[in-house]
Scaffold this motif. Structure first.
Motif, short mmCIF file in Angstrom:
data_model
loop_
_atom_site.label_atom_id
_atom_site.label_comp_id
_atom_site.label_asym_id
_atom_site.label_seq_id
_atom_site.Cartn_x
_atom_site.Cartn_y
_atom_site.Cartn_z
N SER A 6 23.25 44.15 52.67
CA SER A 6 24.72 44.17 52.66
C SER A 6 25.28 42.83 52.19
O SER A 6 26.25 42.77 51.43
CB SER A 6 25.25 44.50 54.05
N THR A 7 24.64 41.75 52.66
CA THR A 7 25.07 40.40 52.25
C THR A 7 24.86 40.20 50.75
O THR A 7 25.75 39.70 50.05
CB THR A 7 24.30 39.33 53.04
N LEU A 8 23.69 40.60 50.26
CA LEU A 8 23.41 40.47 48.83
C LEU A 8 24.37 41.33 48.01
O LEU A 8 24.85 40.91 46.95
CB LEU A 8 21.96 40.87 48.55
N GLN A 9 24.62 42.54 48.51
CA GLN A 9 25.52 43.45 47.80
C GLN A 9 26.91 42.84 47.66
O GLN A 9 27.54 42.94 46.59
CB GLN A 9 25.60 44.78 48.55
N TYR A 10 27.38 42.19 48.72
CA TYR A 10 28.71 41.59 48.63
C TYR A 10 28.74 40.40 47.68
O TYR A 10 29.59 40.33 46.79
CB TYR A 10 29.19 41.14 50.02
N TRP A 11 27.81 39.47 47.88
CA TRP A 11 27.86 38.22 47.11
C TRP A 11 27.41 38.38 45.66
O TRP A 11 27.79 37.56 44.81
CB TRP A 11 27.01 37.15 47.79
N LEU A 12 26.63 39.42 45.36
CA LEU A 12 26.11 39.58 44.00
C LEU A 12 26.73 40.74 43.23
O LEU A 12 26.50 40.89 42.03
CB LEU A 12 24.59 39.76 44.03
N VAL A 13 27.53 41.57 43.92
CA VAL A 13 28.13 42.73 43.24
C VAL A 13 29.61 42.89 43.60
O VAL A 13 30.45 43.06 42.71
CB VAL A 13 27.38 44.04 43.59
N GLU A 14 29.93 42.85 44.88
CA GLU A 14 31.26 43.23 45.32
C GLU A 14 32.22 42.06 45.58
O GLU A 14 33.37 42.29 45.96
CB GLU A 14 31.14 44.08 46.60
N HIS A 15 31.74 40.84 45.37
CA HIS A 15 32.66 39.71 45.47
C HIS A 15 33.75 39.88 44.42
O HIS A 15 33.48 40.28 43.28
CB HIS A 15 31.91 38.40 45.24
N PRO A 16 35.01 39.62 44.76
CA PRO A 16 36.12 39.86 43.81
C PRO A 16 35.91 39.23 42.44
O PRO A 16 36.28 39.83 41.42
CB PRO A 16 37.33 39.23 44.54
N ALA A 17 35.34 38.04 42.39
CA ALA A 17 35.13 37.38 41.10
C ALA A 17 34.14 38.15 40.23
O ALA A 17 34.20 38.06 38.99
CB ALA A 17 34.62 35.96 41.33
N ILE A 18 33.24 38.89 40.85
CA ILE A 18 32.24 39.68 40.12
C ILE A 18 32.76 41.09 39.86
O ILE A 18 32.70 41.59 38.73
CB ILE A 18 30.92 39.74 40.91
N LEU A 19 33.29 41.70 40.91
CA LEU A 19 33.75 43.09 40.81
C LEU A 19 34.88 43.24 39.80
O LEU A 19 34.94 44.24 39.07
CB LEU A 19 34.21 43.56 42.19
N HIS A 20 35.77 42.24 39.72
CA HIS A 20 36.93 42.34 38.83
C HIS A 20 36.78 41.48 37.59
O HIS A 20 37.78 41.17 36.93
CB HIS A 20 38.19 41.94 39.60
N PHE A 21 35.55 41.09 37.27
CA PHE A 21 35.33 40.27 36.07
C PHE A 21 35.71 41.05 34.82
O PHE A 21 35.43 42.24 34.70
CB PHE A 21 33.86 39.85 35.99
N ALA A 22 36.34 40.36 33.87
CA ALA A 22 36.66 40.95 32.57
C ALA A 22 36.40 39.90 31.49
O ALA A 22 36.84 38.76 31.61
CB ALA A 22 38.11 41.42 32.52
N TRP A 23 35.67 40.30 30.48
CA TRP A 23 35.35 39.39 29.36
C TRP A 23 36.42 39.57 28.30
O TRP A 23 36.56 40.65 27.70
CB TRP A 23 33.97 39.73 28.80
N ASN A 24 37.19 38.52 28.07
CA ASN A 24 38.30 38.59 27.11
C ASN A 24 38.07 37.62 25.95
O ASN A 24 38.00 36.41 26.17
CB ASN A 24 39.62 38.23 27.81
N PRO A 25 37.93 38.13 24.73
CA PRO A 25 37.73 37.26 23.56
C PRO A 25 38.83 36.21 23.45
O PRO A 25 40.01 36.52 23.53
CB PRO A 25 37.78 38.25 22.38
N GLY A 26 38.41 34.98 23.28
CA GLY A 26 39.37 33.89 23.14
C GLY A 26 39.83 33.30 24.46
O GLY A 26 40.48 32.25 24.47
N GLN A 27 39.51 33.95 25.57
CA GLN A 27 39.93 33.45 26.87
C GLN A 27 38.74 33.10 27.77
O GLN A 27 38.71 32.04 28.39
CB GLN A 27 40.81 34.49 27.57
N THR A 28 37.76 33.99 27.83
CA THR A 28 36.57 33.73 28.64
C THR A 28 35.73 32.64 27.99
O THR A 28 35.65 32.56 26.75
CB THR A 28 35.74 35.01 28.79
#
Length: 280
Positions: A6-28
């Motif tokens: 559960s801890t790994l799942q949160y920190w490696l998958v469900e953490h907001p920075a990971i879960l809501h990551f978006a790769w944007n050309p010119g910004q990321t």
């Protein structure tokens, strides 16, 4: 055990920075063709200039600790990426079609979410791996600076950029297998740097070759889904990836044969030398 998962799942998958990551050309970070071109050309130029400069190699007492730290950082980072991407894949498999969630992204897929977060981390980690080349040069072992080594380190940056730029299908499989091989490889380098010489050097190269074979096998399924179904995202990026992997496989097989042929000659008293393995 469930608490650890559960801890790994949160920190490696469900953490907001990971879960809501978006790769944007010119910004990321690193998301422009100019960044890729500048990075690769700088790497090639500095490698060429430094490999032909005349300077005294670093004292082994200084070089070995630096090598150990570099290898340990990449060992840990590779392990985190392999686990993080694997968990992301497993969670997707539980809620969606396995083919469409991992092997063949639907046309129009946007580079966002946990899988693409780990693709971004993997992409940037390739810049850190340029340190492999610098350590070889600083150690005065320029003869080990093979075409395979330089070609791989330069081109893999382009490949990882295309994973993100084209939302390339199949990259999660490649990421997990490659990061797993790097766990073995950098673990080996770290142990060597601290004075332990494991007896499984050849396993590293064998795993790299198996990795390429597995990648081509899974690609067959992706191509089937692409041509029989509604198409897979990032097929042009995959074409670049496939050609790159085919060239690396050819070079690795040649390295494998020559390296261990030389070792056998040395063991039989016929001379030869031992090269350091360089992986993908």
């Amino acid at each position: 055990m469930n608490g650890v998962l559960s801890t790994l799942q949160y920190w490696l998958v469900e953490h907001p920075a990971i879960l809501h990551f978006a790769w944007n050309p010119g910004q990321t970070l690193g998301s422009t063709p100019r960044f890729v071109a500048t990075t690769v050309l700088t790497y090639l130029s500095l490698t060429f200039l430094l490999s032909r400069s005349r300077f005294h190699p670093l004292n082994p007492k200084l070089l070995k600790p630096i090598t150990a730290v570099h290898s340990l950082v990449l060992f840990v980072l590779s392990l985190i990426m392999a686990v993080g991407c694997s968990l992301s894949i497993l969670l997707l498999l539980l809620i969606s079609d396995p083919d469409r969630s991992v092997i063949c992204f639907p046309i129009g897929t946007q580079p966002s979410g946990p899988l693409f977060f780990w693709a971004q981390v993997f992409y940037l980690s390739k810049l850190l791996e340029f340190g492999d080349t610098l350590l070889i040069i600083l150690g005065g072992s320029v003869r080990r600076l093979s075409f395979l080594h330089v070609y791989h380190h330069a081109t893999v940056v382009v490949m990882c950029y295309l994973w993100l730029r084209t939302a390339q299908s199949l990259f999660p499989v490649a990421l997990v297998t490659n990061a797993s091989v790097h766990v073995i490889m950098y673990g080996y380098y770290f142990l060597c740097a601290v004075g332990i010489r494991p007896g499984w050097k050849r396993v590293v190269t064998d795993c790299q070759i198996v990795q390429f074979g597995f990648s081509f096998a899974v690609s067959g399924r992706m191509l089937y889904l692409h041509f029989v179904g509604s198409g897979c995202s990032g097929i042009l990026g995959w074409c670049f990836n496939a050609v790159f992997n085919a060239s690396l496989l050819s070079l690795f097989v040649n390295f494998h044969a020559n390296s261990y042929k030389s070792r056998n000659r040395k063991d039989n008293g016929d001379g030869g030398h031992k090269d350091k393995i360089k992986g993908s």
